[in-house]
Design a protein around this motif. Structure first.
Motif, PDB file in Angstrom:
ATOM      1  N   ALA A  74      -7.757  44.806  22.867  1.00 15.55           N
ATOM      2  CA  ALA A  74      -8.448  43.823  22.042  1.00 15.55           C
ATOM      3  C   ALA A  74      -8.717  42.561  22.844  1.00 15.55           C
ATOM      4  O   ALA A  74      -7.817  42.027  23.493  1.00 15.55           O
ATOM      5  CB  ALA A  74      -7.597  43.489  20.819  1.00 15.55           C
ATOM      6  N   THR A 131     -12.751  45.820  23.255  1.00 15.25           N
ATOM      7  CA  THR A 131     -13.597  45.436  22.126  1.00 15.25           C
ATOM      8  C   THR A 131     -13.223  44.061  21.609  1.00 15.25           C
ATOM      9  O   THR A 131     -12.036  43.725  21.530  1.00 15.25           O
ATOM     10  CB  THR A 131     -13.499  46.481  20.989  1.00 15.25           C
ATOM     11  OG1 THR A 131     -14.500  46.210  20.013  1.00 15.25           O
ATOM     12  CG2 THR A 131     -12.131  46.477  20.336  1.00 15.25           C
ATOM     13  N   GLN A 184     -16.014  44.966  13.567  1.00 14.57           N
ATOM     14  CA  GLN A 184     -14.793  45.767  13.556  1.00 14.57           C
ATOM     15  C   GLN A 184     -14.887  46.981  12.636  1.00 14.57           C
ATOM     16  O   GLN A 184     -14.340  48.040  12.949  1.00 14.57           O
ATOM     17  CB  GLN A 184     -13.604  44.886  13.152  1.00 14.57           C
ATOM     18  CG  GLN A 184     -13.337  43.792  14.170  1.00 14.57           C
ATOM     19  CD  GLN A 184     -12.187  42.895  13.793  1.00 14.57           C
ATOM     20  OE1 GLN A 184     -11.295  42.658  14.604  1.00 14.57           O
ATOM     21  NE2 GLN A 184     -12.171  42.357  12.587  1.00 14.57           N
ATOM     22  N   ASP A 185     -15.601  46.845  11.518  1.00 15.02           N
ATOM     23  CA  ASP A 185     -15.691  47.968  10.596  1.00 15.02           C
ATOM     24  C   ASP A 185     -16.709  49.016  11.041  1.00 15.02           C
ATOM     25  O   ASP A 185     -16.867  50.049  10.390  1.00 15.02           O
ATOM     26  CB  ASP A 185     -16.005  47.487   9.176  1.00 15.02           C
ATOM     27  CG  ASP A 185     -17.272  46.665   9.096  1.00 15.02           C
ATOM     28  OD1 ASP A 185     -17.914  46.418  10.146  1.00 15.02           O
ATOM     29  OD2 ASP A 185     -17.636  46.243   7.981  1.00 15.02           O
ATOM     30  N   LEU A 199     -10.736  48.719  12.043  1.00 17.25           N
ATOM     31  CA  LEU A 199     -10.657  48.898  13.487  1.00 17.25           C
ATOM     32  C   LEU A 199      -9.351  49.575  13.880  1.00 17.25           C
ATOM     33  O   LEU A 199      -9.340  50.521  14.673  1.00 17.25           O
ATOM     34  CB  LEU A 199     -10.786  47.538  14.181  1.00 17.25           C
ATOM     35  CG  LEU A 199     -10.502  47.515  15.689  1.00 17.25           C
ATOM     36  CD1 LEU A 199     -11.472  48.407  16.435  1.00 17.25           C
ATOM     37  CD2 LEU A 199     -10.574  46.088  16.213  1.00 17.25           C
ATOM     38  N   THR A 217     -12.243  41.367  19.027  1.00 19.22           N
ATOM     39  CA  THR A 217     -11.421  41.585  17.843  1.00 19.22           C
ATOM     40  C   THR A 217     -11.050  40.256  17.219  1.00 19.22           C
ATOM     41  O   THR A 217     -10.918  39.246  17.912  1.00 19.22           O
ATOM     42  CB  THR A 217     -10.127  42.332  18.247  1.00 19.22           C
ATOM     43  OG1 THR A 217     -10.472  43.543  18.911  1.00 19.22           O
ATOM     44  CG2 THR A 217      -9.253  42.642  17.059  1.00 19.22           C
ATOM     45  N   PHE A 222     -16.637  49.978  14.431  1.00 23.82           N
ATOM     46  CA  PHE A 222     -16.075  50.417  15.708  1.00 23.82           C
ATOM     47  C   PHE A 222     -16.113  51.935  15.844  1.00 23.82           C
ATOM     48  O   PHE A 222     -16.447  52.476  16.912  1.00 23.82           O
ATOM     49  CB  PHE A 222     -14.639  49.899  15.829  1.00 23.82           C
ATOM     50  CG  PHE A 222     -13.897  50.362  17.046  1.00 23.82           C
ATOM     51  CD1 PHE A 222     -14.034  49.708  18.253  1.00 23.82           C
ATOM     52  CD2 PHE A 222     -13.043  51.461  16.972  1.00 23.82           C
ATOM     53  CE1 PHE A 222     -13.337  50.136  19.385  1.00 23.82           C
ATOM     54  CE2 PHE A 222     -12.343  51.896  18.089  1.00 23.82           C
ATOM     55  CZ  PHE A 222     -12.493  51.234  19.295  1.00 23.82           C
ATOM     56  N   SER A 245     -11.776  43.253   8.008  1.00 27.53           N
ATOM     57  CA  SER A 245     -12.300  44.422   8.722  1.00 27.53           C
ATOM     58  C   SER A 245     -11.398  44.876   9.857  1.00 27.53           C
ATOM     59  O   SER A 245     -11.593  45.971  10.403  1.00 27.53           O
ATOM     60  CB  SER A 245     -13.697  44.125   9.266  1.00 27.53           C
ATOM     61  OG  SER A 245     -13.679  42.993  10.112  1.00 27.53           O
ATOM     62  N   PHE A 246     -10.406  44.091  10.237  1.00 25.08           N
ATOM     63  CA  PHE A 246      -9.489  44.479  11.300  1.00 25.08           C
ATOM     64  C   PHE A 246      -8.756  45.768  10.940  1.00 25.08           C
ATOM     65  O   PHE A 246      -8.445  46.579  11.815  1.00 25.08           O
ATOM     66  CB  PHE A 246      -8.488  43.347  11.558  1.00 25.08           C
ATOM     67  CG  PHE A 246      -7.520  43.631  12.672  1.00 25.08           C
ATOM     68  CD1 PHE A 246      -7.947  43.733  13.979  1.00 25.08           C
ATOM     69  CD2 PHE A 246      -6.154  43.780  12.408  1.00 25.08           C
ATOM     70  CE1 PHE A 246      -7.049  43.988  15.004  1.00 25.08           C
ATOM     71  CE2 PHE A 246      -5.258  44.033  13.428  1.00 25.08           C
ATOM     72  CZ  PHE A 246      -5.701  44.140  14.732  1.00 25.08           C
ATOM     73  N   CYS A 298      -8.073  39.512  14.324  1.00 26.93           N
ATOM     74  CA  CYS A 298      -7.119  40.075  13.375  1.00 26.93           C
ATOM     75  C   CYS A 298      -7.094  39.301  12.065  1.00 26.93           C
ATOM     76  O   CYS A 298      -6.485  39.757  11.089  1.00 26.93           O
ATOM     77  CB  CYS A 298      -5.721  40.107  13.981  1.00 26.93           C
ATOM     78  SG  CYS A 298      -5.077  38.472  14.409  1.00 26.93           S
ATOM     79  N   HIS A 357      -9.499  39.026  21.956  1.00 26.59           N
ATOM     80  CA  HIS A 357      -9.435  38.299  20.693  1.00 26.59           C
ATOM     81  C   HIS A 357      -9.166  36.819  20.899  1.00 26.59           C
ATOM     82  O   HIS A 357      -8.601  36.417  21.919  1.00 26.59           O
ATOM     83  CB  HIS A 357      -8.355  38.906  19.779  1.00 26.59           C
ATOM     84  CG  HIS A 357      -6.996  38.994  20.399  1.00 26.59           C
ATOM     85  ND1 HIS A 357      -5.984  38.118  20.115  1.00 26.59           N
ATOM     86  CD2 HIS A 357      -6.485  39.873  21.300  1.00 26.59           C
ATOM     87  CE1 HIS A 357      -4.904  38.447  20.803  1.00 26.59           C
ATOM     88  NE2 HIS A 357      -5.184  39.505  21.532  1.00 26.59           N
TER      89      HIS A 357
END
Length: 270
Positions: free
Chosen positions: A199, A176, A161-162, A188, A178, A164, A184-185, A180, A201
């Protein structure tokens, strides 16, 4: 009476430390709620850690954020008759896992692209082995359903996520993976603010999965005579707030697809 000893295996350094933060945050909550449940011993998730854990006389091990590391560790834990709890990944029986099935993730991404009505799906992926394997699976699945490769439709960004922002491009819809529940969310969400991002997820985020596993383990260890071995595995399964199948995986849990804002916040208390 001495408290049972539990090994907590989690990344303390490197690119997966946000998974460690999710687990250690819930560990602190359990320590406050049930201070007498266990002695918790934190290990960095490094190569060879499984043998150190297996030889230390713990009652159970919980953690692992890398699926390949967990699969390599499981035979070591099995030989030591050490119950293994995995909030984030799957490694197979007899480990208990609260993670969704990663084998269907590629299919869900392609199904989402199809639902968006596009005729093409481009893939931009990180260089890590996990992401490379997922990228190959997405391309194969897209070809199977008739989505053309390359631009002109949706973009699948397959990366932490970091990271993206390094891969997102164009003006079309973006899909993508994901979670939450990870710190790192926030990276994103910031990087995705100018894009149409969908997302893909887990139905149950990382924080909730860590909480479910740790809570069930603490209950099993603190209620009556603390069980060991397979009896402890059974006791954890019975106390899990998320129903687990006979194979030790979540029943009916899977991947959701929603617009990026329609996910819970990492700062939401659970």
């Amino acid at each position: 009476m001495a408290r049972p000893s539990v090994a907590v295996v989690t990344p303390l350094t490197g690119p997966r430390t946000d998974w460690g933060a999710a687990l250690l945050g819930q560990l602190e909550r359990i320590r406050r709620a049930r201070p007498d449940a266990a002695e918790w011993h934190v290990y960095d998730e490094t190569p060879g850690v499984a043998r150190a854990v297996a030889g230390a006389g713990h009652a159970a091990v919980i953690g692992h954020s890398d699926s390949e590391d967990a699969r390599r560790a499981l035979p070591v834990y099995r030989a030591a008759r050490l119950p293994c709890l995995l909030p984030f990944v799957r490694a197979g029986a007899p480990a208990l896992s609260w993670a969704p099935d990663g084998n269907v993730l590629a299919r869900r991404i392609v199904e989402a692209a199809t639902a968006l009505g596009v005729s093409a799906l481009a893939v931009a992926q990180d260089e890590g082995p996990r992401w490379s394997a997922l990228g190959r699976a997405v391309v194969e699945e897209a070809g199977r359903v008739g989505l053309a490769p390359g631009p002109g439709g949706a973009l699948a960004v397959l990366a932490p996520q970091d990271r993206f922002a390094r891969f997102v491009r164009g003006t079309g819809p973006v899909l993508t993976p994901t979670d939450c529940g990870l710190v790192s969310f926030a990276h994103l969400r910031q990087a995705a603010s100018d894009h149409e991002v969908w997302a893909v997820h887990p139905q149950t985020c990382a924080v909730r999965r860590a909480r479910a596993a740790l809570t069930a383990l603490a209950q099993a260890l603190s209620e009556g005579a603390a069980p060991r071995g397979t009896a402890l595995t059974d006791a954890v399964r019975e106390r899990s707030g998320i129903l687990l199948t006979a194979g030790g995986t979540p029943l009916g849990d899977g991947w959701l697809i929603s617009r990026l804002p329609w996910t819970c916040s990492v700062r939401t208390p659970f």
